[in-house]
Design an enzyme around this catalytic site. Structure first.
Site, PDB file in Angstrom:
ATOM      1  N   CYS A 114       4.563  -2.505  -5.147  1.00 10.22           N
ATOM      2  CA  CYS A 114       5.258  -2.032  -3.939  1.00 10.22           C
ATOM      3  C   CYS A 114       5.924  -3.165  -3.158  1.00 10.22           C
ATOM      4  O   CYS A 114       6.741  -2.926  -2.285  1.00 10.22           O
ATOM      5  CB  CYS A 114       4.286  -1.277  -3.043  1.00 10.22           C
ATOM      6  SG  CYS A 114       3.408   0.004  -3.936  1.00 10.22           S
ATOM      7  N   HIS A 244       6.429  -0.816   4.078  1.00 12.98           N
ATOM      8  CA  HIS A 244       6.264  -0.043   2.843  1.00 12.98           C
ATOM      9  C   HIS A 244       5.655   1.316   3.203  1.00 12.98           C
ATOM     10  O   HIS A 244       4.721   1.407   3.990  1.00 12.98           O
ATOM     11  CB  HIS A 244       5.361  -0.811   1.878  1.00 12.98           C
ATOM     12  CG  HIS A 244       4.913   0.004   0.719  1.00 12.98           C
ATOM     13  ND1 HIS A 244       5.798   0.725  -0.057  1.00 12.98           N
ATOM     14  CD2 HIS A 244       3.677   0.239   0.203  1.00 12.98           C
ATOM     15  CE1 HIS A 244       5.123   1.358  -1.000  1.00 12.98           C
ATOM     16  NE2 HIS A 244       3.834   1.086  -0.865  1.00 12.98           N
ATOM     17  N   ASN A 274       5.000   7.786  -1.631  1.00 15.70           N
ATOM     18  CA  ASN A 274       5.047   6.365  -1.936  1.00 15.70           C
ATOM     19  C   ASN A 274       5.931   6.160  -3.174  1.00 15.70           C
ATOM     20  O   ASN A 274       5.595   6.629  -4.253  1.00 15.70           O
ATOM     21  CB  ASN A 274       3.611   5.878  -2.197  1.00 15.70           C
ATOM     22  CG  ASN A 274       3.523   4.398  -2.493  1.00 15.70           C
ATOM     23  OD1 ASN A 274       4.522   3.741  -2.751  1.00 15.70           O
ATOM     24  ND2 ASN A 274       2.306   3.875  -2.468  1.00 15.70           N
TER      25      ASN A 274
HETATM   26  O1  UT7 Z   1       1.310   1.374  -2.344  1.00 12.57           O
HETATM   27  C1  UT7 Z   1       0.309   0.417  -2.539  1.00 12.57           C
HETATM   28  C2  UT7 Z   1      -0.712   0.508  -1.558  1.00 12.57           C
HETATM   29  N1  UT7 Z   1      -1.350   1.808  -1.599  1.00 12.57           N
HETATM   30  C3  UT7 Z   1      -2.111   2.123  -0.617  1.00 12.57           C
HETATM   31  O2  UT7 Z   1      -2.217   1.355   0.283  1.00 12.57           O
HETATM   32  C4  UT7 Z   1      -2.856   3.410  -0.672  1.00 12.57           C
HETATM   33  C5  UT7 Z   1      -4.157   3.231   0.006  1.00 12.57           C
HETATM   34  N2  UT7 Z   1      -5.076   4.352   0.022  1.00 12.57           N
HETATM   35  C6  UT7 Z   1      -4.866   5.547   0.601  1.00 12.57           C
HETATM   36  O3  UT7 Z   1      -3.772   5.887   0.994  1.00 12.57           O
HETATM   37  C7  UT7 Z   1      -6.072   6.403   0.833  1.00 12.57           C
HETATM   38  O4  UT7 Z   1      -7.230   5.672   0.498  1.00 12.57           O
HETATM   39  C8  UT7 Z   1      -6.096   7.751   0.074  1.00 12.57           C
HETATM   40  C9  UT7 Z   1      -5.072   8.683   0.664  1.00 12.57           C
HETATM   41  C10 UT7 Z   1      -5.806   7.525  -1.399  1.00 12.57           C
HETATM   42  C11 UT7 Z   1      -7.451   8.417   0.214  1.00 12.57           C
HETATM   43  O5  UT7 Z   1      -7.800   8.552   1.584  1.00 12.57           O
HETATM   44  P1  UT7 Z   1      -9.258   8.098   2.106  1.00 12.57           P
HETATM   45  O6  UT7 Z   1      -9.312   8.426   3.517  1.00 12.57           O
HETATM   46  O7  UT7 Z   1      -9.420   6.650   1.721  1.00 12.57           O
HETATM   47  O8  UT7 Z   1     -10.192   9.043   1.296  1.00 12.57           O
HETATM   48  P2  UT7 Z   1     -11.422   8.691   0.341  1.00 12.57           P
HETATM   49  O9  UT7 Z   1     -10.934   8.125  -0.969  1.00 12.57           O
HETATM   50  O10 UT7 Z   1     -12.413   7.892   1.106  1.00 12.57           O
HETATM   51  O11 UT7 Z   1     -11.994  10.144   0.071  1.00 12.57           O
HETATM   52  C12 UT7 Z   1     -12.494  10.966   1.121  1.00 12.57           C
HETATM   53  C13 UT7 Z   1     -12.926  12.321   0.550  1.00 12.57           C
HETATM   54  C14 UT7 Z   1     -13.793  12.216  -0.703  1.00 12.57           C
HETATM   55  O12 UT7 Z   1     -14.788  13.236  -0.618  1.00 12.57           O
HETATM   56  P3  UT7 Z   1     -16.279  12.872  -0.133  1.00 12.57           P
HETATM   57  O13 UT7 Z   1     -16.781  11.850  -1.099  1.00 12.57           O
HETATM   58  O14 UT7 Z   1     -16.132  12.354   1.261  1.00 12.57           O
HETATM   59  O15 UT7 Z   1     -16.971  14.191  -0.223  1.00 12.57           O
HETATM   60  C15 UT7 Z   1     -12.826  12.541  -1.814  1.00 12.57           C
HETATM   61  O16 UT7 Z   1     -13.462  13.107  -2.934  1.00 12.57           O
HETATM   62  O17 UT7 Z   1     -11.773  13.098   0.177  1.00 12.57           O
HETATM   63  C16 UT7 Z   1     -11.937  13.576  -1.164  1.00 12.57           C
HETATM   64  N3  UT7 Z   1     -10.621  13.681  -1.783  1.00 12.57           N
HETATM   65  C17 UT7 Z   1      -9.850  14.794  -1.717  1.00 12.57           C
HETATM   66  N4  UT7 Z   1     -10.052  15.973  -1.130  1.00 12.57           N
HETATM   67  C18 UT7 Z   1      -9.053  16.869  -1.221  1.00 12.57           C
HETATM   68  C19 UT7 Z   1      -9.958  12.724  -2.479  1.00 12.57           C
HETATM   69  N5  UT7 Z   1      -8.762  13.201  -2.857  1.00 12.57           N
HETATM   70  C20 UT7 Z   1      -8.662  14.461  -2.402  1.00 12.57           C
HETATM   71  C21 UT7 Z   1      -7.675  15.450  -2.461  1.00 12.57           C
HETATM   72  N6  UT7 Z   1      -7.916  16.634  -1.855  1.00 12.57           N
HETATM   73  N7  UT7 Z   1      -6.491  15.242  -3.076  1.00 12.57           N
END
Ligand code: UT7
Length: 320
Positions: A114, A244, A274
């Site tokens: 990115c 970004h 993204n």
């Molecule tokens: O471009 C390069 C740089 N990229 C980035 O910087 C991206 C960085 N990361 C992110 O944008 C975020 O971490 C995400 C959007 C990918 C995820 O958000 P988060 O707040 O970090 O969520 P998490 O991974 O901590 O997951 C929270 C919960 C989990 O459930 P539990 O364990 O709390 O029960 C996941 O299983 O959300 C669940 N989950 C979903 N639920 C519904 C993960 N994906 C989904 C989904 N729909 N698509």
């Protein structure tokens, strides 16, 4: 003294729109979760047979016509991409050059995820300031839909396709010069975002989302603080802050920490998701087309991505 000026911008997005409903129909997710956690409502997806280079070509044509440059005067093509037409060769820059009829021009790709467009900008600036090149076509183009794992609900809703391009030209007018570009990387975090590759039998992207999120916020913030302090800039010197577009929450956290006004912050993630190396030039183009970006304005670019890589730039926009 020769300086590098940011002479024009162009972008291209495929016509196919993929909204959150598409994901809801295929996996356990919801519009509420995607919107709340990412701010994304839609992404663009390339048509069948539409390649990364095809999108790059369209963006490049627009950037060249807006610069009113004779294509024969382009003497370097740099394409940033992590979703090239071919795995190793030929480079997407070579393919774009050929499709544009530029068949005797140095051309190569940059792999900095990115941050790729900011890396390309720094390469263009260095080539121009050294006197080696005069007019550099830089491109950020991605067909991320070809490397996204659509069985992984934690990453697949984040990414979209598109391209952006710019012409960077030599000038002796210091007022038009790109002020500074700063790039860095730390391979110790290589496993945060990766595509395992041929030997491991998958080319699909994998991401440690939560860990990446935290490092992204910290790095994007400190990177801007460093380049602003180094050049003696304060927030009021910046017309548009163009980070970004990875996630609305990252942009909000960084924008708030840096205390930019809402009117300075540029957000396109809701419409395009993204698009990796294409995200910053697509956002610059959006500001240009909607009239927010005008000649003489100062823009601040701030990128972060797989590698891990990061980079920022303070740019005087010289486009007409
Ligand atoms: O471009 C390069 C740089 N990229 C980035 O910087 C991206 C960085 N990361 C992110 O944008 C975020 O971490 C995400 C959007 C990918 C995820 O958000 P988060 O707040 O970090 O969520 P998490 O991974 O901590 O997951 C929270 C919960 C989990 O459930 P539990 O364990 O709390 O029960 C996941 O299983 O959300 C669940 N989950 C979903 N639920 C519904 C993960 N994906 C989904 C989904 N729909 N698509």
């Amino acid at each position: 003294m020769v300086y590098a000026s940011f002479r024009s911008i162009g972008a291209y997005v495929p016509s196919q729109i993929r909204d959150n409903e598409w994901f809801i129909q295929r996996m356990d997710t919801s519009d509420e979760w995607i919107t709340k956690r990412t701010g994304i409502k839609q992404r663009r997806i390339a048509a069948e047979g539409e390649m990364c280079s095809d999108m790059g070509v369209e963006a490049a044509k627009l950037a060249m016509s807006r610069a009113k440059i004779n294509p024969k005067d382009i003497d370097l093509i740099v394409c940033a991409t992590i979703s090239p037409d071919f795995l190793c060769m030929p480079s997407t820059a070579c393919i774009i050059g050929n499709k544009l009829g530029l068949n005797d021009v140095m051309a190569f790709d940059i792999s900095a995820a990115c941050t790729g467009f900011v890396y390309a900008l720094s390469v263009a600036k260095a080539f121009i300031e050294s006197g080696m090149k005069k007019n550099v076509l830089i491109i950020g183009a991605e067909k991320l839909s070809s490397i996204v794992d659509y069985s992984d609900r934690t990453t697949c809703m984040l990414f979209g396709d598109g391209a952006g391009a710019a012409i960077i030209s030599a000038t002796i007018n210091k007022d038009e010069a790109i002020v500074d570009v700063s790039c860095s990387a730390d391979g110790a975090y290589g496993d945060f975002l990766l595509t395992p590759g041929v030997e491991r039998e998958t080319h699909f992207m994998q991401m440690k989302g939560n860990e990446t999120f935290k490092v992204a916020v910290k790095t994007l913030t400190s990177d801007v603080q460093k380049i602003m302090a180094k050049n003696g800039y304060v927030n009021s010197d910046i017309d548009l802050f163009i980070p970004h577009q990875a996630n609305y929450r990252i942009i909000k956290a960084v924008g708030d920490a840096l205390e930019f006004e809402d009117s300075q912050k540029v957000l396109t993630v809701e419409k395009y998701g993204n698009t990796s190396s294409a995200s910053i030039p697509m956002a610059i183009n959006e500001c240009y087309e909607d009239g927010r970006l005008k000649k003489g304005m100062t823009i601040l670019l701030d990128a972060f991505g797989g590698g891990l890589t990061w980079g920022s730039a303070i740019v005087k926009f010289s486009g007409e």
